[in-house]
Design a protein around this motif. Structure first.
Motif, PDB file in Angstrom:
ATOM      1  N   PHE A  80       0.917  -1.037  -0.037  1.00 11.92           N
ATOM      2  CA  PHE A  80       0.003  -0.023   0.164  1.00 11.92           C
ATOM      3  C   PHE A  80       0.864   1.123  -0.035  1.00 11.92           C
ATOM      4  O   PHE A  80       1.872   1.345   0.846  1.00 11.92           O
ATOM      5  CB  PHE A  80      -0.828  -0.190   1.290  1.00 11.92           C
ATOM      6  CG  PHE A  80      -1.666   1.076   1.408  1.00 11.92           C
ATOM      7  CD1 PHE A  80      -3.026   1.302   0.643  1.00 11.92           C
ATOM      8  CD2 PHE A  80      -1.582   2.218   2.112  1.00 11.92           C
ATOM      9  CE1 PHE A  80      -3.950   2.308   0.665  1.00 11.92           C
ATOM     10  CE2 PHE A  80      -2.394   3.478   2.291  1.00 11.92           C
ATOM     11  CZ  PHE A  80      -3.490   3.392   1.587  1.00 11.92           C
ATOM     12  N   ALA A  81       0.534   2.114  -1.042  1.00 14.87           N
ATOM     13  CA  ALA A  81       1.500   3.321  -0.987  1.00 14.87           C
ATOM     14  C   ALA A  81       0.597   4.613  -1.036  1.00 14.87           C
ATOM     15  O   ALA A  81      -0.518   4.727  -1.745  1.00 14.87           O
ATOM     16  CB  ALA A  81       2.325   3.351  -2.362  1.00 14.87           C
ATOM     17  N   MET A  82       1.010   5.557  -0.113  1.00 11.89           N
ATOM     18  CA  MET A  82       0.217   6.730  -0.096  1.00 11.89           C
ATOM     19  C   MET A  82       0.087   7.510  -1.261  1.00 11.89           C
ATOM     20  O   MET A  82      -0.829   8.122  -1.573  1.00 11.89           O
ATOM     21  CB  MET A  82       0.542   7.637   1.032  1.00 11.89           C
ATOM     22  CG  MET A  82       0.071   7.005   2.451  1.00 11.89           C
ATOM     23  SD  MET A  82       0.870   8.022   3.815  1.00 11.89           S
ATOM     24  CE  MET A  82       0.478   9.646   3.214  1.00 11.89           C
ATOM     25  N   LYS A  83       1.267   7.344  -1.867  1.00 10.48           N
ATOM     26  CA  LYS A  83       1.113   8.183  -3.516  1.00 10.48           C
ATOM     27  C   LYS A  83       2.101   7.297  -4.598  1.00 10.48           C
ATOM     28  O   LYS A  83       3.268   7.230  -4.234  1.00 10.48           O
ATOM     29  CB  LYS A  83       1.872   9.683  -3.148  1.00 10.48           C
ATOM     30  CG  LYS A  83       1.724  10.369  -4.307  1.00 10.48           C
ATOM     31  CD  LYS A  83       1.939  11.682  -3.898  1.00 10.48           C
ATOM     32  CE  LYS A  83       1.992  12.906  -5.109  1.00 10.48           C
ATOM     33  NZ  LYS A  83       0.694  12.998  -5.990  1.00 10.48           N
ATOM     34  N   VAL A  84       1.319   7.285  -5.728  1.00  7.11           N
ATOM     35  CA  VAL A  84       2.059   6.767  -6.850  1.00  7.11           C
ATOM     36  C   VAL A  84       1.934   7.423  -7.875  1.00  7.11           C
ATOM     37  O   VAL A  84       0.768   7.612  -8.462  1.00  7.11           O
ATOM     38  CB  VAL A  84       1.543   5.202  -7.184  1.00  7.11           C
ATOM     39  CG1 VAL A  84       2.500   4.583  -8.509  1.00  7.11           C
ATOM     40  CG2 VAL A  84       1.922   4.212  -5.822  1.00  7.11           C
ATOM     41  N   GLY A  85       2.858   8.147  -8.443  1.00  3.82           N
ATOM     42  CA  GLY A  85       2.693   9.217  -9.500  1.00  3.82           C
ATOM     43  C   GLY A  85       1.605  10.319  -8.951  1.00  3.82           C
ATOM     44  O   GLY A  85       1.800  10.963  -7.980  1.00  3.82           O
ATOM     45  N   ALA A  90      -2.751   3.799  -3.030  1.00  7.43           N
ATOM     46  CA  ALA A  90      -2.831   2.949  -3.976  1.00  7.43           C
ATOM     47  C   ALA A  90      -2.273   1.704  -3.522  1.00  7.43           C
ATOM     48  O   ALA A  90      -1.328   1.561  -2.942  1.00  7.43           O
ATOM     49  CB  ALA A  90      -1.842   3.254  -5.292  1.00  7.43           C
ATOM     50  N   ILE A  91      -2.956   0.430  -4.037  1.00  6.56           N
ATOM     51  CA  ILE A  91      -2.541  -0.944  -3.678  1.00  6.56           C
ATOM     52  C   ILE A  91      -1.833  -1.486  -4.892  1.00  6.56           C
ATOM     53  O   ILE A  91      -2.401  -1.553  -6.100  1.00  6.56           O
ATOM     54  CB  ILE A  91      -4.007  -1.732  -3.093  1.00  6.56           C
ATOM     55  CG1 ILE A  91      -3.454  -3.008  -2.368  1.00  6.56           C
ATOM     56  CG2 ILE A  91      -4.901  -1.804  -4.426  1.00  6.56           C
ATOM     57  CD1 ILE A  91      -3.808  -2.754  -0.862  1.00  6.56           C
ATOM     58  N   HIS A  92      -0.718  -2.403  -4.536  1.00 11.08           N
ATOM     59  CA  HIS A  92      -0.212  -2.980  -5.342  1.00 11.08           C
ATOM     60  C   HIS A  92      -0.784  -4.356  -5.677  1.00 11.08           C
ATOM     61  O   HIS A  92      -0.927  -5.411  -4.943  1.00 11.08           O
ATOM     62  CB  HIS A  92       1.500  -3.388  -4.892  1.00 11.08           C
ATOM     63  CG  HIS A  92       2.303  -3.982  -5.963  1.00 11.08           C
ATOM     64  ND1 HIS A  92       2.094  -5.356  -6.418  1.00 11.08           N
ATOM     65  CD2 HIS A  92       3.358  -3.784  -6.266  1.00 11.08           C
ATOM     66  CE1 HIS A  92       3.092  -5.671  -7.291  1.00 11.08           C
ATOM     67  NE2 HIS A  92       4.057  -4.734  -6.981  1.00 11.08           N
ATOM     68  N   PHE A  93      -1.717  -4.295  -6.862  1.00 11.02           N
ATOM     69  CA  PHE A  93      -2.702  -5.312  -7.169  1.00 11.02           C
ATOM     70  C   PHE A  93      -2.043  -6.690  -7.118  1.00 11.02           C
ATOM     71  O   PHE A  93      -2.686  -7.774  -6.437  1.00 11.02           O
ATOM     72  CB  PHE A  93      -3.250  -5.088  -8.268  1.00 11.02           C
ATOM     73  CG  PHE A  93      -4.937  -5.333  -8.246  1.00 11.02           C
ATOM     74  CD1 PHE A  93      -5.582  -4.690  -7.411  1.00 11.02           C
ATOM     75  CD2 PHE A  93      -5.298  -6.815  -8.756  1.00 11.02           C
ATOM     76  CE1 PHE A  93      -7.174  -5.021  -7.041  1.00 11.02           C
ATOM     77  CE2 PHE A  93      -6.811  -7.101  -8.366  1.00 11.02           C
ATOM     78  CZ  PHE A  93      -7.629  -6.112  -7.534  1.00 11.02           C
TER      79      PHE A  93
END
Length: 133
Positions: A80-85, A90-93
């Motif tokens: 789980f990342a608070m910001k991706v781009g 966002a969750i790493h599916f």
């Protein structure tokens, strides 16, 4: 408000966002990265009848820490990342799918022997009652 298991939480996220993951079009992207799918913690919390802060906290402080790993080049791969781009939360599916498979396997390894033991106990109890009567 109720608490939910990690397995139930992650499966709910998977079911809510599977189509978003599969519908990524690299020629006309609707998010910053194919593998990271932005999620709405409010929606997930609503579907699980719990509080959005608990969902975010579980994902960010507990589950990401538990399942993230470091690649050979030193970069971290987050569940789980608070910001991706330009995307937030966002969750790493693909990693999510792997974690769910692992949790389902653990659940089955625990549940199947428990059910068999319970059935054996009931048969033994029935036999004891039959012999006493």
């Amino acid at each position: 408000m109720k608490t939910v298991t990690d397995r139930k939480l992650l499966k709910k996220i998977y079911s809510l966002y599977e189509k978003d993951y599969l519908n990524f079009d690299k020629d006309n992207p609707n998010r910053s990265a194919k593998i990271y799918v932005p999620i709405d913690c409010n929606l997930v919390a609503e579907k699980l009848s719990t509080e959005p802060g608990l969902i975010f906290g579980r994902l960010y402080y507990h589950l990401d820490k538990k399942y993230r790993y470091k690649q050979e080049n030193g970069s971290n791969v987050h569940l789980f990342a608070m910001k991706v781009g330009s995307d937030i939360n966002a969750i790493h599916f693909p990693l999510l799918a792997s974690v769910i498979a692992e949790l389902d396997d653990s659940f089955r390894r625990f549940t199947i022997p428990l059910v068999i033991s319970s059935l054996a106990f009931l048969v033994s109890l029935g036999s004891l009652v039959t012999n006493v009567i």
